[in-house]
Design an enzyme around this catalytic site. Structure first.
Site, mmCIF file in Angstrom:
data_model
loop_
_atom_site.group_PDB
_atom_site.id
_atom_site.type_symbol
_atom_site.label_atom_id
_atom_site.label_comp_id
_atom_site.label_asym_id
_atom_site.label_seq_id
_atom_site.Cartn_x
_atom_site.Cartn_y
_atom_site.Cartn_z
ATOM 1 N N GLY A 99 0.838 -1.197 0.000
ATOM 2 C CA GLY A 99 0.000 0.000 0.000
ATOM 3 C C GLY A 99 0.869 1.242 0.000
ATOM 4 O O GLY A 99 2.031 1.182 -0.375
ATOM 5 N N ASP A 143 12.410 -10.886 -0.292
ATOM 6 C CA ASP A 143 12.378 -9.749 -1.218
ATOM 7 C C ASP A 143 13.532 -8.803 -0.909
ATOM 8 O O ASP A 143 13.336 -7.605 -0.718
ATOM 9 C CB ASP A 143 11.028 -9.037 -1.130
ATOM 10 C CG ASP A 143 10.759 -8.184 -2.376
ATOM 11 O OD1 ASP A 143 11.472 -8.373 -3.388
ATOM 12 O OD2 ASP A 143 9.872 -7.329 -2.316
#
Ligand SMILES: *[C@@H]1O[C@H](CO)[C@@H](O)[C@H](O)[C@H]1NC(C)=O
Ligand SMILES: *[C@@H]1O[C@H](CO)[C@@H](O)[C@H](O)[C@H]1NC(C)=O
Ligand SMILES: *[C@@H]1O[C@H](CO)[C@@H](O)[C@H](O)[C@H]1NC(C)=O
Ligand SMILES: *[C@@H]1O[C@H](CO)[C@@H](O)[C@H](O)[C@H]1NC(C)=O
Ligand SMILES: *[C@@H]1O[C@H](CO)[C@@H](O)[C@H](O)[C@H]1NC(C)=O
Ligand SMILES: *[C@@H]1O[C@H](CO)[C@@H](O)[C@H](O)[C@H]1NC(C)=O
Ligand SMILES: *[C@@H]1O[C@H](CO)[C@@H](O)[C@H](O)[C@H]1NC(C)=O
Ligand SMILES: *[C@@H]1O[C@H](CO)[C@@H](O)[C@H](O)[C@H]1NC(C)=O
Ligand SMILES: *[C@@H]1O[C@H](CO)[C@@H](O)[C@H](O)[C@H]1NC(C)=O
Length: 893
Positions: free
Chosen positions: A590, A703
């Site tokens: 987000g 990641d």
């Protein structure tokens, strides 16, 4: 027609006639020479000393009278090792990160009267140096190694492999100077060839201060060029020069248009360095010229080379690890304008030795050595305590991954006397300590209770006195420590423990085990139930069922965390972000907003309302952040969980992410120097290392990339965005995931194929990050032929030997080249396609620390190094100078 030199280098032996001048700091040991004896060798003036202070095993022997008469004095005595598998010399007093030539010499000389040639191994520390084979009892052999110690000692070990008794005649160490080269590997000097020489003597008496052997070499069809009156100066950038007598002669083909060819063949895949030395020996007239290119296995490597009259220059060929070849063909080809044929004055051939075997953590190795000395232990306690596993010290158990740590020490029934020595307190990973059945006296020291991992402590049957430390008794009564104190008649033991231990120990032990077992069984059951509930929960839960999220949240956090990491209402979040005024980032999760709570800057990560993936990542991140805390992971300050508004509130990282600084140039970004880059890399590596090793179960980040490395106001780096993270099982099993997550360019190729996730997937991604830090280039760069991955690009540069071009040009050469070189090696190992070839994060952290130490050493160093790198910078022939910068073997005298 080309004439060529063809060498078979599979098994080499030399006739050793080692010469040199003595210098302070040089160590020359005549093995087997009686204690306290020393002498000055008459040919060389070198002072040889006895080996008695460097070893505590083996027997002194002498060679046959005939061999004694025909060899140098240091071959007379030798030390033979009929007992024990591994016997080690410990050479103290060496300087860390300084290049040494280590030379070991061997002459069998039928010293044992058996006339049977042995075969055995020589190790340096935990690494195999070479296997020695003899072809003749009266021919000496030697091995030369260029090596930079990583500790303030060097262990040279003779290892019995079941094919005869090992022995050694002499050990010599020569300082080459401050190390300019990589020290994660060492190079063995296989040959020094004096080309064009018809001199039969290999002797370089006092010519070569390191006593390196130069072997005359000439081949039919070659012409010899000699100039007796030149004394070739080294060119400015050189620090080691072959002796003038070597440089005065050169080999050349008979015809001007012919090439000069050499080939080196090994019977194994060999990574080599070859140094070519050139000095023009003829005064050329105006219409004459000599220039040539060098090719390797048919491909252009270097040139045009124009040797300078009466000046020594050199070029080094580095084969890279990736080539995996065993035959090297070098051709010196005249360029089209050259009126004279190519020449070479001297060649040195080095074999790269992989010296990266793990060793025992430094302080623990030191502690073990001190324990050995304090208790006069005479087991096989020589060399490194834990490695190689086959020769590990008796009575020890060690952890097996990364830097080795001692987990068990068993000195039961070893005749120990005196007190329990404090060195044991350094063995902080000890799980089991057994000192039973000795004659130890004195009190039980408090530090034993500080050994956090200790589960078994056996002091049974000694003569210990005084009180038992309370902390030990307490840990024992809690059932975390199995304590045996019986048969210490003078021990004051008020608790029932001692009696019980003595009289009824087996029963007690069983009880402890039983209790432990039932506790673990209950725990396992509980975990299983929890896991099942969790699975059902996640399966059933609708993404937007935020009420349940909240519930799960409270369940997991518990009251303690609840108080530390505050929960905020949406109203408060809205206020702290000034109504979501400033966006500072966007992620898969987000939007991230800037905020202030009580004058503290924060980053507020809002879950985008539609994001299903975001929701799961949110859960993942909450789960993780609630249980991890480390200075190199962004820390969670609070969260908001109110109906559809879900937010995580982090510490604010003022200086954005690493990628901006590496790739962009604007007022916000900063060009980091090499030290800063290494510090950032190390910070990030430590964060990951903590996730892998400090968390139970371990966590894979999944990641790792430059944009997920954030920098605070002091440019301290922290790993962020643990949203994709998953814990993975500890039992060595790998995690099969269903969704491939991660970022292109950073994704582990093995994971892409197999879907199998291991901590090595993070290592791959980190390797890419490290390459970006070194090169200042993005993970996937645009190239002429489309896109190219950074690892491919670096690989191609390495293959060309074009090392300097790899480093970010904006650094302008202002770095310790050995430090960069080592970082490149770590990075390239990390991006290996096969995960098994990649190091662990622990190893990476260790390596990066050393890189940083090298860089810091340079910065605090004399101007000597500075002038060198400046001189290098101003060189226009960049390749030659770049090679100089990464040279490994022969630093200055
Ligand atoms: C060697 O010298 C030391 C110190 O002078 C002495 O203690 C020792 O006994 C000597 N050893 C021998 C074998 O002479
Ligand atoms: C180390 O070298 C110094 C000076 O060369 C010497 O005084 C000292 O005894 C040496 N130490 C050891 C352990 O060999
Ligand atoms: C060199 O050695 C060879 C054989 O060992 C011998 O025939 C030759 O004469 C020697 N040359 C010189 C210059 O001593
Ligand atoms: C042969 O070697 C000796 C000993 O090093 C040296 O003095 C002499 O100059 C050499 N001769 C030639 C032609 O290189
Ligand atoms: C070669 O250079 C040295 C200085 O390094 C000098 O002493 C010598 O005279 C020079 N020789 C010739 C022939 O120029
Ligand atoms: C170079 O010039 C010299 C005279 O200075 C002459 O003798 C020689 O033949 C010339 N060589 C070539 C290759 O042209
Ligand atoms: C030598 O190398 C130069 C520079 O790469 C190249 O231009 C030239 O063609 C080469 N000459 C030969 C004969 O290979
Ligand atoms: C050391 O390891 C071996 C093999 O794993 C094991 O059998 C032994 O019990 C261990 N010793 C201690 C003291 O933990
Ligand atoms: C045990 O220690 C006491 C003194 O602490 C001493 O008197 C006694 O002789 C020792 N016993 C043995 C068996 O060493």
């Amino acid at each position: 027609m080309a004439t060529s030199l063809f060498l078979l280098l599979g098994a080499l032996s030399f006739i050793a006639t080692i010469q040199g001048q003595d210098q302070s700091g040089f160590i020359s040991i005549d093995c087997g020479l009686p204690e306290n004896y020393s002498y000055v060798e008459k040919n060389t003036g070198i002072n040889y000393i006895s080996d008695a202070n460097f070893i505590d095993s083996g027997v002194s022997k002498t060679v046959s009278p005939q061999d004694k008469a025909t060899h140098q004095q240091y071959f007379t005595y030798l030390r033979s090792f009929p007992y024990g598998t591994r016997n080690c010399y410990r050479i103290n007093n060496v300087t860390i990160n300084t290049a040494y030539i280590i030379r070991t010499s061997f002459l069998y000389g039928n010293y044992d009267g058996l006339n049977k040639l042995p075969q055995f191994e020589v190790h340096v520390g935990t690494n195999l140096w070479d296997t020695l084979k003899f072809s003749d009892a009266s021919v000496s052999i030697y091995r030369e190694l260029s090596h930079s110690p990583t500790r303030d000692y060097v262990d040279i070990c003779l290892v019995n492999i079941g094919t005869g008794t090992p022995f050694i005649s002499a050990i010599e160490l020569r300082i080459l100077g401050k190390d300019n080269g990589p020290s994660s590997y060492s190079v063995a000097r296989l040959k020094g060839l004096d080309l064009g020489s018809k001199n039969n003597s290999t002797c370089r008496y006092r010519d070569d201060i390191y006593g390196c052997i130069w072997e005359p070499y000439s081949v039919n069809g070659w012409r010899q060029l000699i100039s007796t009156n030149i004394d070739p100066n080294p060119s400015q950038k050189m620090t080691y020069v072959p002796p003038a007598s070597v440089m005065r002669t050169a080999a050349t083909p008979r015809n001007a248009r012919d090439s000069l060819d050499f080939s080196f063949q090994f019977d194994y895949v060999a990574q080599i360095h070859v140094r070519f030395y050139f000095a023009e020996v003829q005064k050329l007239s105006a219409n004459e010229s000599r220039s040539f290119n060098i090719s390797v296995n048919g491909n252009y490597w270097e040139g045009p080379i124009v040797p300078t009259y009466n000046q020594t220059d050199f070029y080094i060929f580095y084969s890279t690890y990736f080539e995996r070849i065993s035959e090297y063909r070098f051709s010196l080809l005249p360029t089209e304008f050259s009126t004279l044929p190519p020449i070479t004055n001297a060649i040195e051939i080095f074999l790269v030795k992989d010296f990266s075997q793990p060793q025992t953590q430094n302080d623990q190795a030191d502690a073990m050595r001190n324990i050995k000395i304090a208790y006069k232990v005479s087991k096989n306690w020589q060399g490194d305590p834990c490695a190689p596993v086959a020769y590990k010290w008796d009575g020890l158990n060690c952890s097996s991954v990364g830097t080795l740590k001692i987990t068990a020490l068993n000195l039961s029934s070893s005749g120990l006397t005196g007190q329990i020595v404090s060195y044991i307190s350094k063995l902080t990973d000890l799980e089991s300590l057994d000192l039973s059945n000795n004659s130890l006296n004195g009190e039980i020291p408090d530090f034993l209770a500080d050994l956090q991992s200790l589960k078994v402590l056996n002091l049974h049957n000694n003569n210990l006195t005084g009180q038992v430390p309370n902390a030990l008794i307490q840990r024992s009564s809690e059932g975390v420590l199995s304590l045996r104190l019986g048969q210490n008649p003078n021990l004051l033991c008020e608790s029932a423990l001692c009696d019980q231990q003595t009289k009824d120990k087996s029963k007690k032990n069983n009880t402890v085990i039983y209790v432990l077992a039932s506790i673990s069984a209950i725990l396992v059951l509980l975990l299983l139930v929890l896991a099942m509930i969790n699975i059902i929960y996640i399966k059933k839960r609708k993404p937007k069922d935020y009420f349940k999220v909240h519930k799960e949240f409270s369940d997991q956090t518990g009251s303690q965390l609840e108080s530390k990491r505050r929960r905020y209402s949406f109203n408060e979040v809205s206020n702290m972000t000034n109504n979501f005024e400033r966006v500072i980032g966007r992620g898969g999760f987000g939007t991230v907003y800037y905020g202030i709570i009580d004058n503290i800057q924060v980053a507020v990560k809002m879950l985008s309302q539609s994001s299903v993936q975001g929701y799961q990542q949110f859960l993942a991140e909450v789960n993780i952040l609630m249980r991890v805390h480390h200075r190199n992971l962004t820390s969670l300050i609070g969260y908001c969980n109110e109906e559809t508004n879900i937010a995580l509130i982090y510490e604010y990282m003022e200086n954005g992410n690493l990628e901006e600084h590496l790739l962009e140039k604007n007022s916000r970004t900063r060009l980091f120097n090499w030290e800063e880059r290494l510090t950032i890399a190390m910070d990030a590596a430590q964060g990951l290392e903590y996730l892998h090793n400090g968390c139970k179960p371990p966590i894979i980040h999944r990641d790792v990339k430059c944009t997920n490395i954030l920098l605070n106001e002091n440019f301290q780096a922290k790993m962020s965005d643990l949203g994709l993270s998953r814990s993975f099982p500890v039992d060595g099993g790998t995690h099969v995931t269903t969704v491939i997550a991660g970022t292109p360019g950073y994704l582990d190729p093995e994971y892409q194929v197999s879907n199998r996730l291991t901590e090595k997937s993070d290592v791959y991604s980190f390797g890419v990050v490290l390459l970006e830090i070194i090169t200042g280039k993005p993970a996937i760069a645009k190239a002429v032929e489309g896109k190219i991955h950074i690892s491919e690009w670096v690989k191609s540069m390495l293959a060309k030997g074009d090392v300097k071009c790899i480093v970010d040009t904006r650094l302008q050469g202002d770095f310790e080249s050995s430090s960069v070189w080592r970082a490149v090696e770590i990075a390239m190992a990390s991006v290996s396609n096969k995960s098994s070839k990649r190091p662990y994060m622990t190893d990476i952290v260790t390596e990066l620390k050393e890189c940083l130490a090298m860089e810091l050493a340079r910065k605090h160093n004399s101007c000597e190094t500075m002038t060198m790198s400046l001189a290098t910078e101003s060189e226009s022939s960049s390749l030659a100078s770049s090679i100089m910068m990464f040279k490994t073997e022969m630093a200055g005298s």
